[in-house]
Design an enzyme around this catalytic site. Structure first.
Site, PDB file in Angstrom:
ATOM      1  N   ARG A 294       1.502  -1.002  -0.058  1.00  0.00           N
ATOM      2  CA  ARG A 294      -0.095   0.179   0.389  1.00  0.00           C
ATOM      3  C   ARG A 294       1.098   1.196   0.419  1.00  0.00           C
ATOM      4  NH1 ARG A 294      -3.686  -2.560  -1.578  1.00  0.00           N
ATOM      5  NH2 ARG A 294      -5.623  -3.097  -1.087  1.00  0.00           N
ATOM      6  N   GLU A 323      -3.010   7.514  -3.316  1.00  0.00           N
ATOM      7  CA  GLU A 323      -3.784   7.134  -4.410  1.00  0.00           C
ATOM      8  C   GLU A 323      -5.253   7.493  -4.893  1.00  0.00           C
ATOM      9  OE1 GLU A 323      -4.402   2.642  -5.427  1.00  0.00           O
ATOM     10  OE2 GLU A 323      -2.311   3.121  -4.807  1.00  0.00           O
ATOM     11  N   HIS A 341      -1.436   1.175 -10.078  1.00  0.00           N
ATOM     12  CA  HIS A 341      -2.083   0.692  -9.163  1.00  0.00           C
ATOM     13  C   HIS A 341      -2.830  -0.580 -10.115  1.00  0.00           C
ATOM     14  CE1 HIS A 341      -4.381  -0.412  -5.123  1.00  0.00           C
ATOM     15  NE2 HIS A 341      -4.099  -2.041  -5.639  1.00  0.00           N
TER      16      HIS A 341
END
Length: 381
Positions: A294, A323, A341
């Site tokens: 993450r 993000e 991602h």
């Protein structure tokens, strides 16, 4: 140390996925027929579905018929609208919520505040998150209110590990900068588009920070690149059969010894910004850091100057602190290999993940318990 047969590596890579892969249609039908002789925990369910289902709609429709499930689509404009709709009784009959990672754009985090609103204004007894990482959901807060939380473990391991190796090679070899400069027409005007020389993974010490399912899949994919050594750090040392060729070390030892650090830890209050000015200072000069965990496990405010100075030689990352509003100051640096991602962004993995959410709902209908309870809540229901 790193010599393994092709067959043994294949078994290592596929064992977890084989255990939890989506059932075939035939086995699913057989299970449904068999349970007709049993008593269901819930004779009917209303499921509030947050986020689109793209690849598993057939599984949802089959479940809705066989388990008497009513599906309610939910796409609020924002968190306040979602809370207002809850308070107005719009979802009063909901027994279960399924959610996707990107549904947080509509509802915000499933935090303590939202848990209380859901508990007060619905009949929800379980929440299923479509992902392995569930940092968007305060599982403890939901559990304290008697609401189960499930995730999708294991199925993301292979796709995420593939992405990790792509980023590792790209960062070490400066491939992304080469691609960008080539697209600007700088080759053949300049030799190799003036891309700096890269490095090989062979002979390097690789440190895996977090060797759960994804971390072990990364380890197995690293073996053919002949690193000098693979070390790892977890909260607890793994059993030898899970460790494989990797050697357990302390966190400080991992920071000091690694030429490449592979970050694969969950995000929580203990791991947020764990890669920061202090921990970077303990690393080798020119260390390569790869992150498919993450974004917020790295303090980007500290990472940017480390990249600019060369203390961190390269960063490969699929995840970003804020993000989808990632900071261009970091991803535009020439020694950063960046992805938006895409770790599980494959049709096959997405389909398996969506189908596993369906299995969580089915299992809850049958037994009153979700299939994949998150670790914090195991043994509490």
């Amino acid at each position: 140390m790193f010599t393994q047969t092709k067959a043994s590596i294949g078994r290592a890579l596929g064992s977890l996925r084989t255990k939890i892969t989506a059932e075939s249609t035939a086995s699913r039908i057989s299970r449904i027929q068999n349970r007709k002789m049993t008593t269901l925990a819930y004779k009917s369910l209303t499921v509030l579905r947050l986020g689109p289902t793209v690849y598993a709609e057939d599984a949802w429709q089959e479940m809705s018929k066989n388990y008497n499930v009513k599906i309610v689509e939910c796409k609020p404009k924002n968190r306040q609208e979602f809370i207002s709709d809850l308070r107005a009784g719009k979802y009063a009959d909901a027994d279960y919520i399924t959610r996707t990672f990107y549904s947080a754009n509509w509802t915000g985090l499933f935090d303590k505040e939202l848990a209380k609103e859901i508990k007060e204004h619905t009949k929800v007894k379980a929440v299923s998150h479509n992902g392995a990482g569930y940092d968007q959901v305060d599982a403890v807060a939901f559990g304290e209110l008697g609401i189960q939380v499930s995730n999708v473990p294991g199925l993301v391991d292979n796709a995420t590990a593939d992405t990790h190796i792509y980023l590792l090679l790209g960062a070490m070899r400066v491939f992304q900068l080469g691609t960008e400069r080539m697209k600007l027409g700088l080759w053949p005007k300049e030799l190799n588009s003036k891309v700096p020389m890269g490095h090989d993974p062979e002979g390097k010490v690789v440190g895996i920070f977090g060797m759960g399912g994804i971390g072990r899949a990364i380890r197995d994919r690293l073996i053919p690149f002949h690193p000098k050594e693979i070390i790892y750090h977890n909260r607890h040392q793994l059993d030898s059969d899970l460790e494989g060729v990797a050697k357990y070390v302390s966190f400080d030892e991992l920071l000091a010894q690694s030429d490449i650090i592979c970050v694969s830890i969950p995000l929580n209050s203990h791991t947020k910004h764990i890669i920061n000015k202090d921990t970077i200072g303990k690393m080798k000069d020119g260390v390569v850091i790869i992150n498919t965990a993450r974004g917020a496990v790295i303090d980007e405010a500290d990472m940017i100057p480390a990249l600019k100075s060369g203390k961190v030689g390269a960063l490969g990352s699929d995840v970003w602190e804020n993000e989808p509003n990632a900071n261009p100051e970091i991803y535009n640096l020439p020694n950063v290999t960046a992805l938006p991602h895409l770790g599980t962004h494959t049709i096959e993995t997405a389909k398996e993940m969506e189908e596993y959410v369906v299995k969580n709902v089915e299992t809850f209908a049958e037994t009153g318990k979700v299939l994949a309870m998150v670790p914090e809540l195991k043994g509490k229901f």
